[in-house]
Design an enzyme around this catalytic site. Structure first.
Site, mmCIF file in Angstrom:
data_model
loop_
_atom_site.group_PDB
_atom_site.id
_atom_site.type_symbol
_atom_site.label_atom_id
_atom_site.label_comp_id
_atom_site.label_asym_id
_atom_site.label_seq_id
_atom_site.Cartn_x
_atom_site.Cartn_y
_atom_site.Cartn_z
ATOM 1 N N ARG A 120 0.862 -1.175 0.000
ATOM 2 C CA ARG A 120 0.000 0.000 0.000
ATOM 3 C C ARG A 120 0.906 1.235 0.000
ATOM 4 N NH1 ARG A 120 -2.360 0.158 6.271
ATOM 5 N NH2 ARG A 120 -0.627 1.340 7.147
ATOM 6 N N ASN A 141 -5.655 7.743 3.923
ATOM 7 C CA ASN A 141 -5.279 7.032 5.147
ATOM 8 C C ASN A 141 -3.852 7.396 5.529
ATOM 9 O OD1 ASN A 141 -5.702 4.726 7.177
ATOM 10 N ND2 ASN A 141 -3.839 4.045 6.119
ATOM 11 N N GLU A 142 -3.680 7.910 6.741
ATOM 12 C CA GLU A 142 -2.358 8.118 7.329
ATOM 13 C C GLU A 142 -1.382 8.768 6.344
ATOM 14 O OE1 GLU A 142 -2.534 4.499 10.623
ATOM 15 O OE2 GLU A 142 -1.392 4.200 8.787
ATOM 16 N N GLU A 199 -8.169 4.930 15.166
ATOM 17 C CA GLU A 199 -7.527 3.619 15.188
ATOM 18 C C GLU A 199 -6.706 3.442 16.454
ATOM 19 O OE1 GLU A 199 -5.251 2.217 11.879
ATOM 20 O OE2 GLU A 199 -6.526 3.212 10.405
ATOM 21 N N TRP A 214 3.001 -5.635 13.631
ATOM 22 C CA TRP A 214 4.129 -5.021 12.937
ATOM 23 C C TRP A 214 5.338 -4.755 13.836
ATOM 24 C CZ3 TRP A 214 4.119 -0.493 15.624
ATOM 25 C CH2 TRP A 214 2.871 0.022 16.028
ATOM 26 N N GLU A 260 -2.055 -8.094 7.448
ATOM 27 C CA GLU A 260 -2.416 -7.790 8.836
ATOM 28 C C GLU A 260 -3.311 -8.876 9.446
ATOM 29 O OE1 GLU A 260 -2.093 -2.989 9.137
ATOM 30 O OE2 GLU A 260 -3.791 -3.739 7.978
ATOM 31 N N HIS A 315 -3.043 -9.128 13.189
ATOM 32 C CA HIS A 315 -3.360 -7.915 13.954
ATOM 33 C C HIS A 315 -4.694 -8.135 14.668
ATOM 34 C CE1 HIS A 315 -4.200 -3.734 14.927
ATOM 35 N NE2 HIS A 315 -3.035 -3.361 14.439
#
Length: 669
Positions: free
Chosen positions: A119, A157-158, A309, A317, A357, A360
């Protein structure tokens, strides 16, 4: 104090405190969607973020949109009373875009073009990428702009991605020309006579790609600024499409002190400030979490914000991913609420069975709903429901810590006196005594309106402009207390060192004159003080002289014997303090608390027991017991715990790991 004009109150007005997480239904079949929605209702979930990484599911081929699955999901969520934070999927373009337009993939500083299969592989300058981003945002807005489930728009995103390709080089040159006017202005700002770097043609100016030695610091800093501005432009072109669909608030998710973007320069474009925060349960740092939340509240100018989040348990991670306990999970959420969050959400609702993920944690783990983790998720939903009255209220801070991203970037440049004097570590150290005492703090930039603060603390602001420096200097002149830490105000916004005695803009107000920065050997230096006794300072010292300031502590060694280490100057009704070193935490705490007393700032809860964290929001004092034994806390008369614990004789008992949200009546303050 409620803030009815804050855009997030449009959403909390329907739901009170927001609770939920990222939801990725395109990873699952429709029968799972129905199970998810039923479980969300049972858990008290009222907001989910949908579509952050769904571009390939929405647009599997250029210009062909498949809406059926998303239509059904939004309808199901709306019928269940769950609002949607609907995202533009621009953080992860589908592989077809890179195949058709290879230039849309980013290039790193070494000239390597990134691949698909992860990503954040996009080039923000590529016209084909920008056109595709606008097209998918427009399609989402046209399709769902009036869908009753959509209560918030979420862009990307971020943000914080970098690209060093030729397209970005061209936009970087245009950005520099707009900033400096011409090459003469650029050469002057960058000091290019050093190392024969003077530019004769704009084509010679490139991003700071791999070079044989240290880059020009001004170039590095301006590329940081450019990257932030370029990503902001990418945010804006998507937000513009969403806003054409109506007045639904627009946000994106920041990442605390992450250096990728200058959040202060973005704040005016966000209707709601949002953050992602992942503390490490193996090495808990609740003080750092509280500081980060205070930062986000400051970015939003004191308005309520959203924690979009965090992790319910383990992330995937780190090298070794220790899980959270249910106690940690609840306390992390309540800490955010106590520091101004009107919503606490997680990544993600259902754990992914595939992809990067898959290990996660999530609100609904692989093992299903009949698990300790999911029971804790449902219990947290019930707790947040009881705190609905907190939504929209503000944190009453009389203390400001000064921080901004350009100074952070400058503090991370190479070839500085010491890599061990870190801006964020200094900020944490100066913030910690306030956190320990439960005193509310806003983290604000140096050009903020500081008149409402009785105490302003500048832990380490390496770079500052003239107007902002003058803004800070006015604090003691109007009767406030100013506390300045080491290596502050040493550079102007171009990274040019301010010559003369330091800290150049503040020598007058502080009553000091510095002449040399002196990083310390590992054993540090002794410091003696009539007020605080003898202690050893580490990392940093400065050779300074007192002009008209009182010396409160002096060095006793390292070639500085007798020279001032900590000074205070009276300025009319105000005071100005200067700390030229890094004292141990207890000594720094004594200095900070002395400044608080001078400013008339007092703790909301006196005699706070060890292990208990206090934070004030509106008329509610949040109490979090991190200890493994019960603790009694004295609270004002007439108080009540919104979570139901009995308050007797002005005391509330916190069980091990217990929490309370004590509402204080006006007469009890």
């Amino acid at each position: 104090m409620a803030t009815p004009s804050s855009p997030v109150n449009v959403v909390t007005g329907r739901h009170e405190l927001l609770y939920g997480g990222d939801y990725n239904p395109d990873q699952w079949t429709p029968d799972v969607w129905r199970e998810d929605v039923a479980l969300m209702q049972q858990a008290g979930v009222n907001l989910v973020t949908v579509g952050v990484f769904s571009w390939a599911s929405i647009e599997p081929e250029p210009g062909r949109f498949t809406w059926g699955w998303l239509d059904e999901v939004l309808d199901l969520l709306h019928e269940a009373g769950v609002g949607v934070d609907l995202a533009t999927p621009s953080a992860s373009a589908p592989p077809w875009l890179a195949r058709l337009h290879p230039e849309t993939s980013s290039v790193d500083a070494a000239g390597v073009r990134t691949s698909v299969g992860s990503r954040n592989h996009f080039c923000p300058s590529a016209p084909a990428y920008r056109d595709a981003v606008v097209a998918v945002a427009r399609a989402l807005a046209e399709r769902y702009g009036d869908h009753p489930a959509v209560e918030l728009w979420h862009v990307g995103n971020e943000f914080g991605q970098e690209c060093f390709c030729d397209l970005c080089a061209g936009r970087f040159r245009a950005w520099l020309a707009d900033r400096y006017g011409d090459l003469d202005g650029l050469n002057e700002a960058w000091g290019t006579t050093f190392w024969s770097q003077r530019y004769a043609d704009w084509a010679e100016v490139v991003p700071p790609r791999v070079a044989p030695y240290v880059h020009n610091p001004a170039q590095l800093l301006d590329f940081r600024r450019f990257t932030s501005d370029q990503l902001l432009d990418l945010y804006r072109i998507q937000a513009a499409e969403l806003r054409r669909a109506g007045g639904t608030p627009v946000t994106t998710n920041f990442m605390g002190f992450f250096p990728g973007v200058d959040q202060h320069s973005w704040a005016g474009d966000l209707d709601v400030v949002s953050d992602d925060h992942y503390g490490d349960p193996e090495h808990p740092t609740p003080a750092r979490s509280a500081l980060t939340h205070d930062l986000l509240r400051g970015v939003g100018r004191g308005r309520p914000w959203l924690l979009l989040e965090q992790a319910t348990s383990a992330v995937s991670w780190r090298a070794h991913n220790v899980p959270k306990t249910p106690v940690q999970m609840l306390q992390d959420s309540l800490r955010a609420v106590a520091h101004g969050a009107d919503g606490v959400c997680y990544f993600q609702w259902r754990a992914s069975a595939s992809g990067s993920e898959q290990f996660h944690s999530a609100m609904l783990p692989h093992a299903g709903p009949d698990t300790r983790l999911h029971r804790a998720v449902r219990e947290q939903g019930a707790v947040l429901k009881r705190l609905g009255a907190v939504a929209g209220t503000r944190v009453p801070a009389r203390v400001a810590l000064v921080f901004d991203w350009p100074s952070l970037w400058a503090s991370e440049l190479p070839a500085r006196p010491s890599e061990h004097l870190r801006a964020t570590a200094q900020l944490e150290a100066y913030h910690r005594p306030f956190w320990e005492d439960g005193i509310p703090v806003d983290v604000v930039p140096p050009d903020a309106d500081l008149d409402g603060y009785d105490l302003v603390v500048v832990p380490s602001l390496q770079l500052v402009g003239d107007a902002a420096a003058a803004n800070v200097a006015r604090v003691p002149e109007r009767g406030g207390v100013l506390l300045v830490g080491p290596f502050s105000a040493v550079q102007d916004p171009t990274t040019r060192v301010r010559t003369g005695a330091f800290p150049a803009p503040w020598t007058g107000v502080l009553g000091v004159a510095g002449e040399e920065w002196r990083p310390l050997p590992p054993d540090g230096v002794a410091v003696r003080s009539d007020a605080w006794g003898e202690f050893t300072a580490h990392v940093w010292s400065e050779s300074v002289a007192a002009r008209d300031a009182d010396v409160l502590a002096a060095y006793d060694g390292a070639g500085l014997a007798g020279e001032p280490a900590i000074l205070r100057r009276t300025v009319g009704e105000g005071e100005a303090w200067y700390v030229s070193t890094v004292p141990p935490s207890d000594m720094l705490g004594a200095v900070v608390r002395a400044c608080a007393r001078a400013a008339g700032v007092v703790a909301p809860v006196l005699d706070l027991p060890r292990g208990v964290e206090a934070a004030v929001r509106g008329d509610v004092v949040f109490l979090l017991n991190a200890d493994d034994v019960a603790r009694d806390v004295t609270v004002p008369g007439g108080a009540e715990d919104l979570l139901g614990a009995p308050v007797a004789a002005g005391r509330v008992e916190l069980a091990p790991g217990g929490v309370a949200a004590v509402r204080v009546s006006p007469s009890g303050r």
